[in-house]
Design an enzyme around this catalytic site. Structure first.
Site, PDB file in Angstrom:
ATOM      1  N   LYS A  22      13.277  14.825   0.964  1.00 56.28           N
ATOM      2  CA  LYS A  22      12.383  14.561   2.111  1.00 56.28           C
ATOM      3  C   LYS A  22      12.525  13.130   2.603  1.00 56.28           C
ATOM      4  CE  LYS A  22       7.619  13.247   2.768  1.00 56.28           C
ATOM      5  NZ  LYS A  22       7.408  11.957   2.124  1.00 56.28           N
ATOM      6  N   ASN A  23      12.474  12.170   1.691  1.00 56.25           N
ATOM      7  CA  ASN A  23      12.442  10.777   2.153  1.00 56.25           C
ATOM      8  C   ASN A  23      13.792  10.282   2.658  1.00 56.25           C
ATOM      9  OD1 ASN A  23       9.721  10.674   1.807  1.00 56.25           O
ATOM     10  ND2 ASN A  23       9.774   9.588  -0.159  1.00 56.25           N
ATOM     11  N   CYS A 116       0.481  10.140   4.784  1.00 53.56           N
ATOM     12  CA  CYS A 116      -0.470  10.184   3.677  1.00 53.56           C
ATOM     13  C   CYS A 116      -1.361   8.958   3.657  1.00 53.56           C
ATOM     14  CB  CYS A 116       0.289  10.268   2.350  1.00 53.56           C
ATOM     15  SG  CYS A 116       0.935  11.897   2.030  1.00 53.56           S
ATOM     16  N   PRO A 122       0.934  -1.455   5.454  1.00 57.08           N
ATOM     17  CA  PRO A 122       1.383  -2.307   6.553  1.00 57.08           C
ATOM     18  C   PRO A 122       2.862  -2.110   6.870  1.00 57.08           C
ATOM     19  CG  PRO A 122       1.072  -3.601   4.545  1.00 57.08           C
ATOM     20  CD  PRO A 122       0.597  -2.212   4.241  1.00 57.08           C
ATOM     21  N   ILE A 123       3.280  -2.498   8.108  1.00 59.38           N
ATOM     22  CA  ILE A 123       4.707  -2.455   8.443  1.00 59.38           C
ATOM     23  C   ILE A 123       5.178  -3.843   8.896  1.00 59.38           C
ATOM     24  CG2 ILE A 123       4.863   0.029   8.947  1.00 59.38           C
ATOM     25  CD1 ILE A 123       4.748  -0.730  11.951  1.00 59.38           C
ATOM     26  N   ASP A 124       4.506  -4.873   8.362  1.00 57.97           N
ATOM     27  CA  ASP A 124       4.848  -6.248   8.771  1.00 57.97           C
ATOM     28  C   ASP A 124       6.304  -6.614   8.460  1.00 57.97           C
ATOM     29  OD1 ASP A 124       3.644  -5.997   6.095  1.00 57.97           O
ATOM     30  OD2 ASP A 124       4.183  -8.099   5.879  1.00 57.97           O
ATOM     31  N   GLN A 125       6.862  -6.074   7.374  1.00 61.06           N
ATOM     32  CA  GLN A 125       8.245  -6.425   7.022  1.00 61.06           C
ATOM     33  C   GLN A 125       9.252  -5.773   7.973  1.00 61.06           C
ATOM     34  OE1 GLN A 125       8.874  -8.832   4.593  1.00 61.06           O
ATOM     35  NE2 GLN A 125       6.644  -8.894   4.785  1.00 61.06           N
ATOM     36  N   ARG A 397       4.036  19.390   4.203  1.00 59.52           N
ATOM     37  CA  ARG A 397       4.769  18.273   4.821  1.00 59.52           C
ATOM     38  C   ARG A 397       6.022  17.932   4.024  1.00 59.52           C
ATOM     39  NH1 ARG A 397       1.852  13.427   4.290  1.00 59.52           N
ATOM     40  NH2 ARG A 397       3.976  12.762   4.589  1.00 59.52           N
TER      41      ARG A 397
END
Ligand code: EPU
Length: 431
Positions: A22-23, A116, A122-125, A397
């Protein structure tokens, strides 16, 4: 809306085939946006996250077919259509559309991702990486706007080791002008898989799978055919189920090295695990299970995604077990549900502390996220009586036909439509 029912007590026996990862899938599909001719990916898992991504690629003009686990996309007519709302919000991995669309069109508008609920994600990186490559990034009314006149290579040190940021920066950098170096990169097998696809498309990437990835930008990427890696988390979930309730369960289509931390932990707990070339054989030993301490870490440490399934097994181990999640400190929403089933477990900070063994009883429980769902299925297989799981959409999912696969090895598991009042209650709790 369905619920999943399990009557515990059956012994599992036979062979389970593991699907594609999946990933990886959720990154490989957006990666195809970067190609200028058709791409085929074999053995994609048939899960709702994949189907949503197929829909999103169609929305931006791609011609997509997904049949018999084979995905074919013609990305030539894709356009830089903004995707601020709708399906993008339904999955976490929609953030890979940012890197891929930025790489191809030098602009993108993507709604902030859902997925999930594991506490703050966060997606700061990712954003730091896009900015280093020359993009201007703003957050406007819940959507991320990315714009660049041109993209240029950069040296990017990730402050946090992140699978998503590593892949997203690779996606944006493969067509940037010059060299990009990602330092402190994540090393998960899914990153190598995405780099393999991009390389087959003509990208120049060195070091994927180590903590320094070097990318030499190219002007064009072309179509290719790629075979996805097997899902190590699905394999791990069946390994835990095998250690819980099987006489002998053969898990086929596994890369054993990818599940090594789990293999070691299951042996420590007392399960019998034999490893073949691309198979793992697991059975519950006749001896009582032993307690264990588990700490989740980035790859090649123990994966956070298997922490929840393993917790269910440890309810049956003698003594005190401590499970600490260093990646997602709030990934413990399954614990209250396990307590409903009779587990003696509490959460303290980033750890779950279990005392066992405690017999589990079937109960009505809720899967609040994908791997919480997996942990409840395993608990249901071990419990006396019938366990009813709602929130099955989370399980769908990420697990390809998990009910059918379990039925195939002897589990008593089935689906029933929810009654009206159950469905209403379920929707209310999701809000
Ligand atoms: N993080 C930051 N800033 C960022 C990115 C991440 O602080 O910009 C933090 C996260 O909050 C977390 C840690 O870094 O504490 C690791 O996050 P990572 O970015 O590696 O996770 P992810 O890419 O969002 C993927 C998987 C998850 C899996 C994690 C860890 C996908 C779509 N998701 O998430 O999978 O748990 O890596 O291995 O690939 C699942 O399959 O159930 C699942 C949640």
């Amino acid at each position: 809306m369905d619920k999943l029912l399990i009557e515990g007590g059956s012994r599992l026996q036979g062979t389970v085939q593991i699907s594609g990862a999946k990933n990886s899938a959720v990154a490989l599909i957006p990666a195809t946006i970067l190609a200028d001719s058709p791409v085929t990916i074999d053995q994609l898992p048939n899960i709702s996250d994949v189907r949503i991504l197929c829909k999103l690629l169609r929305e931006i003009g791609g011609t997509v077919s997904f049949e018999e686990h084979t995905f074919v996309v013609d990305p030539r007519n894709m356009v830089d259509m903004p995707l601020p709302n709708g399906s993008v919000k339904r999955l976490r991995a929609s953030y890979y559309l940012m890197g891929a669309m930025l790489g191809r069109f030098h602009k993108a508008v993507i709604g902030l991702p859902g997925g999930c609920n594991l506490g703050p994600r966060p997606i700061d990186q990712h954003i730091k990486g896009f900015e280093a490559l020359g993009a201007k990034v703003t957050n406007e009314r819940g959507a991320i706007y990315l714009r660049a006149n041109s993209l240029h290579g950069a040296r990017i040190y990730l402050d946090v080791v992140s699978v998503g940021a590593t892949i997203n920066i690779m996606l944006a950098a493969v067509k940037a002008e010059g060299q990009t170096i990602i330092e402190n990169a994540a090393k998960e097998p899914e990153i190598i898989d995405v780099a393999t696809l991009l390389t087959s498309m003509g990208a120049k990437i060195k070091g994927a799978g180590t903590d320094v990835i070097r990318i030499e930008g190219v002007h064009e990427l072309h179509g290719c055919r790629h075979m996805i890696i097997p899902d190590r988390i699905e394999a791990g979930t069946f390994m835990v189920a095998g250690a819980a309730v099987s006489d002998n369960l053969l898990i086929d289509n596994v890369i054993p090295q990818h599940v090594e931390p789990l293999t070691a932990k299951l042996r420590e707990i007392g399960a019998d695990v034999q490893v073949g070339e691309d198979q793992v054989f697991v059975s519950r030993s006749r001896m009582p299970l032993k307690s264990a301490d588990v700490k989740t870490l980035v790859y090649p440490g123990f994966p956070t995604d298997l922490q929840q399934p393993l917790t269910s097994l440890l309810t049956q181990a003698e003594g005190t077990s401590i499970i600490t999640d260093t990646i997602y400190g709030a990934r413990f929403k399954h614990i209250d549900e396990l307590r409903r089933m009779g587990a003696d477990v509490k959460v303290e900070g980033r750890s779950a502390i279990l005392s066992g063994p405690t017999p589990l009883e079937g109960a009505k429980v809720r899967a609040t996220d994908l791997r919480a769902g997996a942990s409840l299925i395993i608990a249901g297989l071990m419990a006396r009586g019938i366990t009813e799981i709602v929130g099955v959409e989370h399980i769908d999912r990420g697990y390809d036909h998990i009910m059918e696969k379990l039925q195939g090895v002897g589990a008593n598991i089935w689906r029933e439509p929810m009654r009206d009042e159950e469905a209403r209650e379920s929707l209310k709790e999701q809000e």
